[in-house]
Design a protein around this motif. Sequence first.
Motif, PDB file in Angstrom:
ATOM      1  N   LEU A 145     -28.882  27.382   5.256  1.00 37.64           N
ATOM      2  CA  LEU A 145     -29.256  26.118   4.616  1.00 37.64           C
ATOM      3  C   LEU A 145     -30.616  26.249   3.919  1.00 37.64           C
ATOM      4  N   MET A 146     -31.537  26.942   4.566  1.00 40.11           N
ATOM      5  CA  MET A 146     -32.862  27.104   3.961  1.00 40.11           C
ATOM      6  C   MET A 146     -32.803  27.973   2.707  1.00 40.11           C
ATOM      7  N   LYS A 147     -31.823  28.893   2.686  1.00 42.01           N
ATOM      8  CA  LYS A 147     -31.648  29.738   1.498  1.00 42.01           C
ATOM      9  C   LYS A 147     -31.339  28.859   0.293  1.00 42.01           C
ATOM     10  N   SER A 148     -30.418  27.928   0.505  1.00 41.19           N
ATOM     11  CA  SER A 148     -30.013  27.030  -0.573  1.00 41.19           C
ATOM     12  C   SER A 148     -31.193  26.136  -0.989  1.00 41.19           C
ATOM     13  N   HIS A 149     -31.962  25.669   0.001  1.00 35.83           N
ATOM     14  CA  HIS A 149     -33.171  24.875  -0.287  1.00 35.83           C
ATOM     15  C   HIS A 149     -34.140  25.684  -1.165  1.00 35.83           C
ATOM     16  N   GLY A 150     -34.344  26.923  -0.764  1.00 37.62           N
ATOM     17  CA  GLY A 150     -35.288  27.782  -1.496  1.00 37.62           C
ATOM     18  C   GLY A 150     -34.830  28.045  -2.920  1.00 37.62           C
ATOM     19  N   GLU A 205     -42.825  15.585  11.120  1.00 39.64           N
ATOM     20  CA  GLU A 205     -42.834  17.018  11.473  1.00 39.64           C
ATOM     21  C   GLU A 205     -43.471  17.916  10.409  1.00 39.64           C
ATOM     22  N   TRP A 206     -43.463  17.434   9.162  1.00 38.12           N
ATOM     23  CA  TRP A 206     -44.098  18.202   8.075  1.00 38.12           C
ATOM     24  C   TRP A 206     -44.793  17.256   7.100  1.00 38.12           C
ATOM     25  N   GLY A 207     -45.801  17.789   6.453  1.00 33.50           N
ATOM     26  CA  GLY A 207     -46.363  17.132   5.278  1.00 33.50           C
ATOM     27  C   GLY A 207     -45.930  17.948   4.076  1.00 33.50           C
ATOM     28  N   LYS A 262     -46.010  23.263  -7.635  1.00 29.31           N
ATOM     29  CA  LYS A 262     -46.464  24.114  -6.524  1.00 29.31           C
ATOM     30  C   LYS A 262     -46.363  23.282  -5.249  1.00 29.31           C
ATOM     31  N   GLN A 263     -45.729  23.841  -4.212  1.00 30.22           N
ATOM     32  CA  GLN A 263     -45.573  23.096  -2.961  1.00 30.22           C
ATOM     33  C   GLN A 263     -46.423  23.699  -1.859  1.00 30.22           C
ATOM     34  N   ILE A 264     -47.015  22.819  -1.059  1.00 28.61           N
ATOM     35  CA  ILE A 264     -47.700  23.254   0.163  1.00 28.61           C
ATOM     36  C   ILE A 264     -46.989  22.534   1.301  1.00 28.61           C
ATOM     37  N   ILE A 318     -33.116  26.041  -4.871  1.00 29.23           N
ATOM     38  CA  ILE A 318     -33.430  24.866  -5.703  1.00 29.23           C
ATOM     39  C   ILE A 318     -34.914  24.891  -6.046  1.00 29.23           C
ATOM     40  N   GLY A 319     -35.728  25.138  -5.031  1.00 28.39           N
ATOM     41  CA  GLY A 319     -37.182  25.183  -5.241  1.00 28.39           C
ATOM     42  C   GLY A 319     -37.567  26.199  -6.297  1.00 28.39           C
ATOM     43  N   ARG A 320     -36.880  27.345  -6.279  1.00 25.31           N
ATOM     44  CA  ARG A 320     -37.233  28.410  -7.235  1.00 25.31           C
ATOM     45  C   ARG A 320     -37.042  27.979  -8.678  1.00 25.31           C
ATOM     46  N   PHE A 373     -47.598  13.396  -2.328  1.00 25.57           N
ATOM     47  CA  PHE A 373     -47.608  13.728  -0.893  1.00 25.57           C
ATOM     48  C   PHE A 373     -46.629  12.829  -0.151  1.00 25.57           C
ATOM     49  N   TYR A 374     -45.894  13.392   0.785  1.00 26.21           N
ATOM     50  CA  TYR A 374     -45.101  12.582   1.713  1.00 26.21           C
ATOM     51  C   TYR A 374     -44.839  13.365   2.996  1.00 26.21           C
ATOM     52  N   PRO A 375     -44.742  12.650   4.110  1.00 24.45           N
ATOM     53  CA  PRO A 375     -44.388  13.308   5.362  1.00 24.45           C
ATOM     54  C   PRO A 375     -42.880  13.268   5.562  1.00 24.45           C
ATOM     55  N   VAL A 396     -29.834  20.436   3.291  1.00 19.85           N
ATOM     56  CA  VAL A 396     -31.030  20.338   4.155  1.00 19.85           C
ATOM     57  C   VAL A 396     -31.652  18.946   4.028  1.00 19.85           C
ATOM     58  N   SER A 397     -31.740  18.436   2.798  1.00 16.23           N
ATOM     59  CA  SER A 397     -32.324  17.105   2.603  1.00 16.23           C
ATOM     60  C   SER A 397     -31.272  16.006   2.756  1.00 16.23           C
ATOM     61  N   ALA A 398     -30.075  16.230   2.183  1.00 20.31           N
ATOM     62  CA  ALA A 398     -29.045  15.183   2.176  1.00 20.31           C
ATOM     63  C   ALA A 398     -28.649  14.801   3.606  1.00 20.31           C
ATOM     64  N   GLU A 420     -47.927  25.928   6.893  1.00 19.71           N
ATOM     65  CA  GLU A 420     -46.935  26.630   7.700  1.00 19.71           C
ATOM     66  C   GLU A 420     -45.941  27.404   6.830  1.00 19.71           C
ATOM     67  N   LEU A 421     -45.598  28.587   7.307  1.00 15.91           N
ATOM     68  CA  LEU A 421     -44.509  29.379   6.716  1.00 15.91           C
ATOM     69  C   LEU A 421     -43.541  29.694   7.843  1.00 15.91           C
ATOM     70  N   SER A 422     -42.249  29.503   7.617  1.00 19.21           N
ATOM     71  CA  SER A 422     -41.271  29.822   8.666  1.00 19.21           C
ATOM     72  C   SER A 422     -40.683  31.202   8.387  1.00 19.21           C
ATOM     73  N   ASN A 423     -39.965  31.718   9.382  1.00 22.67           N
ATOM     74  CA  ASN A 423     -39.396  33.070   9.207  1.00 22.67           C
ATOM     75  C   ASN A 423     -37.944  33.035   8.742  1.00 22.67           C
ATOM     76  N   ASP A 432     -39.332  14.455   8.354  1.00 25.95           N
ATOM     77  CA  ASP A 432     -38.727  15.001   9.577  1.00 25.95           C
ATOM     78  C   ASP A 432     -37.410  15.659   9.230  1.00 25.95           C
ATOM     79  N   LYS A 433     -36.911  16.463  10.144  1.00 20.15           N
ATOM     80  CA  LYS A 433     -35.508  16.902  10.098  1.00 20.15           C
ATOM     81  C   LYS A 433     -34.792  16.105  11.189  1.00 20.15           C
ATOM     82  N   LYS A 434     -33.650  15.542  10.813  1.00 24.29           N
ATOM     83  CA  LYS A 434     -32.956  14.577  11.667  1.00 24.29           C
ATOM     84  C   LYS A 434     -32.480  15.153  13.009  1.00 24.29           C
TER      85      LYS A 434
END
Length: 250
Positions: free
Chosen positions: A168-173, A197-199, A184-186, A175-177, A144-146, A222-224, A109-112, A148-150
Amino acid sequence: MNEAAITLDGWYVLHDFRTMDWASWKAVPAEERKAATDEFIAYLDKLQKADDEKTGSHAFYTVVGQKADFMLMILRPTMDELQQLEAEFNKLAIADYTIPTYSYVSVVELSNYLAKESDEDPYQNPYVRGRLYPELPRSQYVCFYPMDKKREGEDNWYMLDMEQRRDLMKSHGMIGRGYAGKVKQIISGSVGFDDYEWGVTLFSDDVLQFKKLVYEMRFDEVSARYGVFGSFFVGTILQGDERVSFFNVQ
Ligand code: VOV
């Protein structure tokens, strides 16, 4: 009603975790064990053919710890193909000596949230296609882990408006960068398919990077505030002759 994120959906994903019944496996005559191992390797080679032809992908890893002995992750264009491949595995001789311990069903999945406005069909964009129909890397390690968002009281991700979630997703991204080239994340969505909700599947040649990335993300809002996590599985790759030696018992 709040605005739902729009998702692009790619290949369907099955994470299949198995434990070996080593005691029963050891009791099998060596010749039969060899035939069962060869049959399984032929099955893996058949999966690899789809990787080569870019009609799917797979990854075969051991799992460290007692949650499972190995994980087979398979990506295909339809859920039906996953079902068929799972049934095919279950009918292999070696499957009689495995105990299913966990599985996860989802779709890449990719979100917009961070997508740029454009008139083009995203499904035709080569970058997007590479993300939705990924060739799984042959990295040394997988995690791997599954998750949810609370949805609890004030901490309800689904009650935040689109702008807040985007920020919030901007800040998540960001960190990922920082882990580009290292992890590599899927991300695969599983609402309606499985218990979370996600794997989250991570690949790296440096196992410590999983801990560093997941830990750093824990401090991000986003995670905290919103992240809820299931069990974590970590493992090492099985490829070439390692696939055979893993099943050797003498
Ligand atoms: C390895 C690095 C990395 C990078 C670069 C990265 C970037 C991004 C971007 C840009 C986006 C948004 C667009 C899209 O692609 O969908 C996402 C989306 C997502 N992520 Fe992520 N993520 C990473 C890594 C990464 C990790 C390690 C986790 C687990 C979180 C943790 O705390 O353990 C995660 C989770 C997610 C999820 C669940 C989503 C979907 C959220 C939703 O509500 O829809 N993710 N992610």
